[in-house]
Motif scaffolding. Structure first.
Motif, PDB file in Angstrom:
ATOM      1  N   ASN A   1      65.219  40.150  74.243  1.00  0.00           N
ATOM      2  CA  ASN A   1      65.680  41.283  75.040  1.00  0.00           C
ATOM      3  C   ASN A   1      66.499  42.272  74.217  1.00  0.00           C
ATOM      4  O   ASN A   1      67.509  42.807  74.671  1.00  0.00           O
ATOM      5  N   SER A   2      66.045  42.531  72.997  1.00  0.00           N
ATOM      6  CA  SER A   2      66.670  43.526  72.139  1.00  0.00           C
ATOM      7  C   SER A   2      65.600  44.473  71.614  1.00  0.00           C
ATOM      8  O   SER A   2      64.397  44.239  71.768  1.00  0.00           O
ATOM      9  N   ASN A   3      66.063  45.526  70.990  1.00  0.00           N
ATOM     10  CA  ASN A   3      65.152  46.543  70.481  1.00  0.00           C
ATOM     11  C   ASN A   3      64.658  46.138  69.100  1.00  0.00           C
ATOM     12  O   ASN A   3      65.385  46.203  68.118  1.00  0.00           O
ATOM     13  N   VAL A   4      63.395  45.703  69.039  1.00  0.00           N
ATOM     14  CA  VAL A   4      62.804  45.212  67.800  1.00  0.00           C
ATOM     15  C   VAL A   4      61.716  46.176  67.346  1.00  0.00           C
ATOM     16  O   VAL A   4      60.926  46.667  68.162  1.00  0.00           O
ATOM     17  N   ASP A   5      61.663  46.438  66.040  1.00  0.00           N
ATOM     18  CA  ASP A   5      60.683  47.352  65.483  1.00  0.00           C
ATOM     19  C   ASP A   5      59.263  46.849  65.744  1.00  0.00           C
ATOM     20  O   ASP A   5      58.995  45.640  65.705  1.00  0.00           O
ATOM     21  N   TRP A   6      58.328  47.772  65.963  1.00  0.00           N
ATOM     22  CA  TRP A   6      56.977  47.409  66.386  1.00  0.00           C
ATOM     23  C   TRP A   6      56.229  46.585  65.340  1.00  0.00           C
ATOM     24  O   TRP A   6      55.379  45.758  65.654  1.00  0.00           O
ATOM     25  N   ASN A   7      56.538  46.769  64.018  1.00  0.00           N
ATOM     26  CA  ASN A   7      55.857  46.009  62.973  1.00  0.00           C
ATOM     27  C   ASN A   7      56.729  44.893  62.403  1.00  0.00           C
ATOM     28  O   ASN A   7      56.580  44.494  61.250  1.00  0.00           O
ATOM     29  N   PHE A   8      57.634  44.405  63.233  1.00  0.00           N
ATOM     30  CA  PHE A   8      58.579  43.373  62.802  1.00  0.00           C
ATOM     31  C   PHE A   8      57.855  42.136  62.260  1.00  0.00           C
ATOM     32  O   PHE A   8      58.220  41.588  61.214  1.00  0.00           O
ATOM     33  N   LEU A   9      56.805  41.697  62.948  1.00  0.00           N
ATOM     34  CA  LEU A   9      56.123  40.462  62.563  1.00  0.00           C
ATOM     35  C   LEU A   9      55.302  40.619  61.284  1.00  0.00           C
ATOM     36  O   LEU A   9      54.968  39.615  60.638  1.00  0.00           O
ATOM     37  N   GLN A  10      54.961  41.831  60.899  1.00  0.00           N
ATOM     38  CA  GLN A  10      54.128  42.034  59.714  1.00  0.00           C
ATOM     39  C   GLN A  10      54.879  41.781  58.424  1.00  0.00           C
ATOM     40  O   GLN A  10      54.275  41.461  57.398  1.00  0.00           O
ATOM     41  N   SER A  11      56.190  41.920  58.449  1.00  0.00           N
ATOM     42  CA  SER A  11      56.970  41.768  57.226  1.00  0.00           C
ATOM     43  C   SER A  11      58.027  40.676  57.329  1.00  0.00           C
ATOM     44  O   SER A  11      58.976  40.672  56.552  1.00  0.00           O
ATOM     45  N   ILE A  12      57.832  39.751  58.248  1.00  0.00           N
ATOM     46  CA  ILE A  12      58.831  38.705  58.441  1.00  0.00           C
ATOM     47  C   ILE A  12      58.617  37.527  57.496  1.00  0.00           C
ATOM     48  O   ILE A  12      59.413  36.596  57.447  1.00  0.00           O
ATOM     49  N   GLY A  13      57.534  37.548  56.722  1.00  0.00           N
ATOM     50  CA  GLY A  13      57.210  36.423  55.845  1.00  0.00           C
ATOM     51  C   GLY A  13      58.268  36.115  54.817  1.00  0.00           C
ATOM     52  O   GLY A  13      58.297  35.011  54.260  1.00  0.00           O
TER      53      GLY A  13
ATOM     54  N   PRO B   1      49.709  40.155  63.942  1.00  0.00           N
ATOM     55  CA  PRO B   1      49.248  40.319  62.563  1.00  0.00           C
ATOM     56  C   PRO B   1      49.037  38.979  61.874  1.00  0.00           C
ATOM     57  O   PRO B   1      49.695  37.987  62.201  1.00  0.00           O
ATOM     58  N   ILE B   2      48.112  38.954  60.944  1.00  0.00           N
ATOM     59  CA  ILE B   2      47.915  37.746  60.125  1.00  0.00           C
ATOM     60  C   ILE B   2      48.968  37.698  59.033  1.00  0.00           C
ATOM     61  O   ILE B   2      49.577  36.664  58.765  1.00  0.00           O
ATOM     62  N   GLN B   3      49.184  38.838  58.387  1.00  0.00           N
ATOM     63  CA  GLN B   3      50.192  38.913  57.348  1.00  0.00           C
ATOM     64  C   GLN B   3      51.583  38.851  57.974  1.00  0.00           C
ATOM     65  O   GLN B   3      51.846  39.476  58.984  1.00  0.00           O
ATOM     66  N   GLY B   4      52.457  38.099  57.383  1.00  0.00           N
ATOM     67  CA  GLY B   4      53.829  38.006  57.863  1.00  0.00           C
ATOM     68  C   GLY B   4      54.029  36.771  58.708  1.00  0.00           C
ATOM     69  O   GLY B   4      54.608  35.778  58.242  1.00  0.00           O
ATOM     70  N   LEU B   5      53.558  36.771  59.932  1.00  0.00           N
ATOM     71  CA  LEU B   5      53.790  35.657  60.843  1.00  0.00           C
ATOM     72  C   LEU B   5      53.252  34.351  60.277  1.00  0.00           C
ATOM     73  O   LEU B   5      53.938  33.323  60.307  1.00  0.00           O
ATOM     74  N   CYS B   6      52.029  34.373  59.773  1.00  0.00           N
ATOM     75  CA  CYS B   6      51.409  33.146  59.293  1.00  0.00           C
ATOM     76  C   CYS B   6      52.012  32.643  57.984  1.00  0.00           C
ATOM     77  O   CYS B   6      51.634  31.566  57.500  1.00  0.00           O
ATOM     78  N   GLU B   7      52.897  33.414  57.383  1.00  0.00           N
ATOM     79  CA  GLU B   7      53.564  32.981  56.154  1.00  0.00           C
ATOM     80  C   GLU B   7      54.776  32.091  56.443  1.00  0.00           C
ATOM     81  O   GLU B   7      55.375  31.532  55.518  1.00  0.00           O
ATOM     82  N   LEU B   8      55.126  31.969  57.703  1.00  0.00           N
ATOM     83  CA  LEU B   8      56.284  31.152  58.077  1.00  0.00           C
ATOM     84  C   LEU B   8      55.841  29.697  58.207  1.00  0.00           C
ATOM     85  O   LEU B   8      55.710  29.151  59.297  1.00  0.00           O
ATOM     86  N   LYS B   9      55.650  29.043  57.070  1.00  0.00           N
ATOM     87  CA  LYS B   9      55.078  27.699  57.036  1.00  0.00           C
ATOM     88  C   LYS B   9      55.997  26.653  57.658  1.00  0.00           C
ATOM     89  O   LYS B   9      55.539  25.584  58.076  1.00  0.00           O
TER      90      LYS B   9
END
Length: 840
Positions: free
Chosen positions: A84-96, A116-124
């Motif tokens: 419930n906060s203001n999160v950038d729209w491409n947050f998950l793409q660079s969260i890796g 996105p495949i890039q970013g989220l899926c890098e969180l092993k």
């Protein structure tokens, strides 16, 4: 001093990291619901907390948004909570970059699009993922199958698609908790793709599409669920066969799935650890057959309401569920008597057997043995006899609904010994007087005694019930006057209609400043309408129909901004309609729905009660499911109003959309105020059977929502305004028995009104009347009468024709009499006839 945790929740001032830089060993930082003018600057300054492991930044919508690259320096971060906060729209793409992250919570962050495949899926190392209540769509990325440590996935309330039997969900055997509720997933009914998920304990699949598939392979699945919830499914859901092999179920929630027709007793035989069974709103039929010997000691909630079960209520229900807390078997077709064995349920708090065909009396054992009972609803049955005996042991009972039965006798005094909040015994055959012992019911909020045969006066002791919110004594035989002490501070709804009450309303209700609805219809009240009614700022519904009120309509009504429904018809009111009525209910804020609902017992409560005893303390989102309530019965707020030539009873939330004025059958005179045309939200307006003059206001074309407009039986003149054809919602219209002239509009809704809407106006023409507007005779207008007593209306045509015929007959008789008596005039008359015949 080494500080590992800092909590600044609901911090009212601007947060500055510089003030706490000395806490460089901080591991947990909670900044929920704080004041932040620039989110970006604040996040970048967190670099000083290099050892931070858990960061909570929930319920924050400051200037800017949370961007993942602003957190990259927190390389030891394990838990990130941004719900419930203001999160950038491409947050998950660079969260890796946050490679240590184990818990990621992004619920209600207004994220959308495909994942996105890039970013989220890098969180092993990710173990918990919460993306619920966003606007994500598409297929869940297959690369998530490589995140082998995932234990908790919460994806509810998005628009994800795809078959859950396909990767990645079918490959994540480490899952313990999976919630896919309220998406567009396809759910194979066999669940065979999850048979090897031996760790999966909690599965939530509400509001998805169930599809058929061929069951094959391992008939003895390794999966052993503890909570399985699949309500409101689309497609053709049936009872999943894999449930036959479940033995550890604690919660089984399958409502509103059209499952049936027979109840499968093996659900109880195989699952002796059940705590909650929710099967309401299905298609079960026939008797409810419970296993004869099984005992389920942990069962707390048993809900089979709104099915088609018939036969008797099982008498062994108390031996099978000895520790039952909530029982809901309402809205079925059970018959017979209430089992006296209910009295053995020492832990029972909620019983709902309403809307069945139960008969007989309330067992003495029930009212003596169920001493923990808080809520009892037996409405809409055929129960008889006394409500309660004089001796009862219901020391905790707060909600009692016995309405719509066949109870008789008097209201027992024993009710006053119970700490009731709500009492509804309406629509029975109770007689006698309202007992004065009601003064002992000091906790009561709502009393409904309507539709009985109660008589005598309203006891003044009711004035002592300071917490009373609703009083319904309507449709009885009560007499006398309303006690002048009736000035309850918190009362909101009063129904005294259809009695034999009389006298003037002196100062009753004078101090009831929270009053919303007042229904005094069909009594014998006299005198004028009290002006102080206009001081009740919250009053929205005034129904005074069918009394003996006289005098004028108080102008104070114009100050009542919440007034939306007023019925003053069938009284002796005179004077003019207040011009300020056009301001009525233009900015309503009072909610009149008044359901008085409380949570009966919810699925959430049952789940939490169980999960408190399981060791899943690292799963932060086990309770995110929407609570589904077994609703407490209510006494819905209602208002009866005559519109479209019928009587309608409006209940609940619909009252917020109903607005109407009925001033018919009085002695009102003068012109119709133009301001009434400002009531753009009004649905019904009835001014018929008065002495109103003048024309129909052109402003009535602004009544865009009106459905019923009745101006009949007045002395209105002029034409029907052409602008009324814009009233597309108009269903009933009548201007009959006035003195209107000209052409009847034919467009839109006016093409649907019959001749009865216009009869009694001799100089109206056009369809549906027979008078053709092309005839010159149809356009003649009678002159105005000079006499002021005629109120400047047209001459009464019926009186004109009668007078003409009588005068004509008198003249003919006079001539005949003279001719028969006087021979000279007889000769003159015959000579005149002879000359007329010769010349013509």
């Amino acid at each position: 001093m080494k500080v590992n945790m800092l909590i600044l929740e609901y911090y009212p001032r601007e947060f500055y990291v510089s003030g706490v830089k000395s806490l460089h060993h901080l591991q947990v930082l909670k900044l929920n619901s704080i004041s932040v003018s620039n989110i970006s600057n604040m996040l970048q300054s967190l670099s000083t907390f290099s050892y931070l492991k858990h960061f909570y930044f929930q319920n924050n919508y400051g200037n800017g948004s949370v961007k993942s690259y602003e957190l990259r320096h927190l390389r030891w971060l394990e838990g990130l909570f941004l719900d419930n906060s203001n999160v950038d729209w491409n947050f998950l793409q660079s969260i890796g970059a946050l490679t240590s992250l184990k818990i990621l919570c992004l619920s209600r962050c207004r994220l959308n699009g495909t994942l996105p495949i890039q970013g989220l899926c890098e969180l092993k190392n990710l173990q918990e993922l919460d993306l619920s209540w966003n606007e994500h769509k598409g297929i869940f990325p297959s690369c998530v199958a490589n995140m082998t440590f995932l234990r908790v996935i919460e994806l509810s309330h998005n628009t994800f698609t795809g078959n859950i039997a396909s990767p990645p969900l079918s490959k994540l055997t480490s899952l313990e908790y999976l919630s896919l509720s309220s998406n567009n997933f396809q759910v194979p009914i066999s669940f065979k793709a999850f048979f090897n998920h031996s760790n999966l304990k909690f599965l939530f699949l509400e509001n998805n599409e169930v599809i058929d598939d061929t069951e094959s392979g391992n008939l003895f699945p390794n999966i052993q669920l503890e909570v399985f919830s699949m309500p409101n499914s689309r497609g053709r859901p049936s009872l999943p066969n894999f449930l036959y092999y479940q033995s550890n179920l604690r919660i089984l929630d399958l409502p509103n799935n059209n499952i049936g027709p027979n109840f499968s007793s093996w659900l109880l035989e195989n699952n002796t650890r059940l705590r909650g069974l929710f099967l309401r709103d299905n298609a079960f039929t026939g008797p409810l057959k419970l296993p004869p010997t099984s005992t389920i000691p942990n069962m707390e909630t048993f809900d089979v309401s709104n099915n088609k079960f018939n036969g008797h209520v099982p008498t062994n229900i108390t031996s099978i569920f000895p520790n039952l807390v909530a029982l809901n078997m309402s809205t079925n077709m059970f018959d017979g008597c209430l089992p006296s064995s209910f009295g053995d349920l020492k832990s029972i708090k909620y019983i709902d057997l309403s809307n069945n065909n139960l008969s007989g009396t309330i067992p003495q054992k029930l009212v003596m043995g169920c001493f923990s009972l808080k809520y009892l609803k037996l409405s809409d049955n055929k129960l008889q006899g006394q409500i309660f005996p004089e001796s009862i042991n219901l020391l905790d009972l707060e909600y009692l609904y016995l309405d719509n039965n066949e109870f008789s006798g008097t209201i027992p005094k024993s009710l006053s010994t119970i700490p009731l909040l709500v009492l509804d015994v309406s629509n029975n055959s109770l007689s006698g007087r309202i007992p004065t012992s009601v003064t002992n019911m000091t906790t009561i909020n709502q009393i409904s005694l309507s539709k009985n045969q109660l008589e005598g006066p309203i006891p003044e002791e009711i004035c002592n019930l300071g917490d009373l919110n609703l009083l319904d004594l309507s449709e009885n035989k009560l007499c006398g006057s309303v006690p002048s002490c009736f000035n309850l501070s918190y009362i909101r709804h009063i129904y005294l209609n259809n009695n034999q009450l009389e006298g003037e309303l002196t100062y009753a209700f004078y101090n009831s400043s929270y009053l919303v609805s007042l229904d005094l219809r069909w009594n014998k009240f006299t005198g004028s309408i009290p002006q102080w009614l206009g001081d009740q700022s919250s009053l929205s519904i005034i129904l005074l129909r069918g009394n003996h009120f006289e005098g004028t309509i108080p102008h104070q009504f114009c100050e009542m901004n919440e007034l939306s429904m007023i019925d003053l018809s069938f009284n002796f009111l005179s004077g003019q309609i207040p011009h300020c009525f056009g301001n009525m209910a233009r900015d309503r804020t009072v909610d009149k729905s008044g359901k008085f609902e409380e949570p009966f017992i919810s699925l959430n409560q049952t789940i939490k009660s169980y999960m408190e005893k399981v060791q899943l303390e690292r799963a932060y989102h086990l309770f995110s499911q929407d609570a589904r309530y077994l609703q407490l019965a209510d006494v819905p707020i209602r208002a009866t109003f005559i519109t479209k030539k019928n009587s309608y009873s409006y209940k609940g939330i619909i009252l917020n959309y109903m607005s109407g004025i009925d001033l018919s059958s009085n002695k009102l005179h003068g012109e119709i105020p133009d301001g009434l045309g400002n009531l753009s939200e009004i649905r019904a307006l009835n001014l018929s059977h008065n002495y109103l003059i003048g024309t129909i206001p052109e402003t009535f074309s602004n009544l865009s929502q009106i459905e019923s407009l009745d101006l009949s039986y007045n002395n209105l003149t002029g034409r029907i305004p052409a602008g009324l054809i814009k009233l597309n919602a108009l269903e009933v219209f009548s201007v009959a028995h006035n003195n209107l002239t000209g052409v009847i509009p034919e467009s839109n809704q006016f093409g649907t009104f019959d001749e009865g809407s216009y009869q009694g106006n001799p100089y109206l023409c056009g369809r549906p009347l027979r008078d053709d507007c092309t005839s010159t005779e149809s356009t003649h207008i009678l002159p105005f009468a000079d006499d002021e007593s005629e109120e400047h209306g047209f001459m009464d045509m019926e009186f004109f024709y009668i007078s003409f015929v009588v005068t004509y007959l008198i003249v003919v008789l006079c001539i005949a009499t003279v001719i028969s008596i006087n021979p000279h005039w007889r000769k003159v008359w015959f000579h005149f006839i002879e000359v007329y015949v010769i010349h013509f």
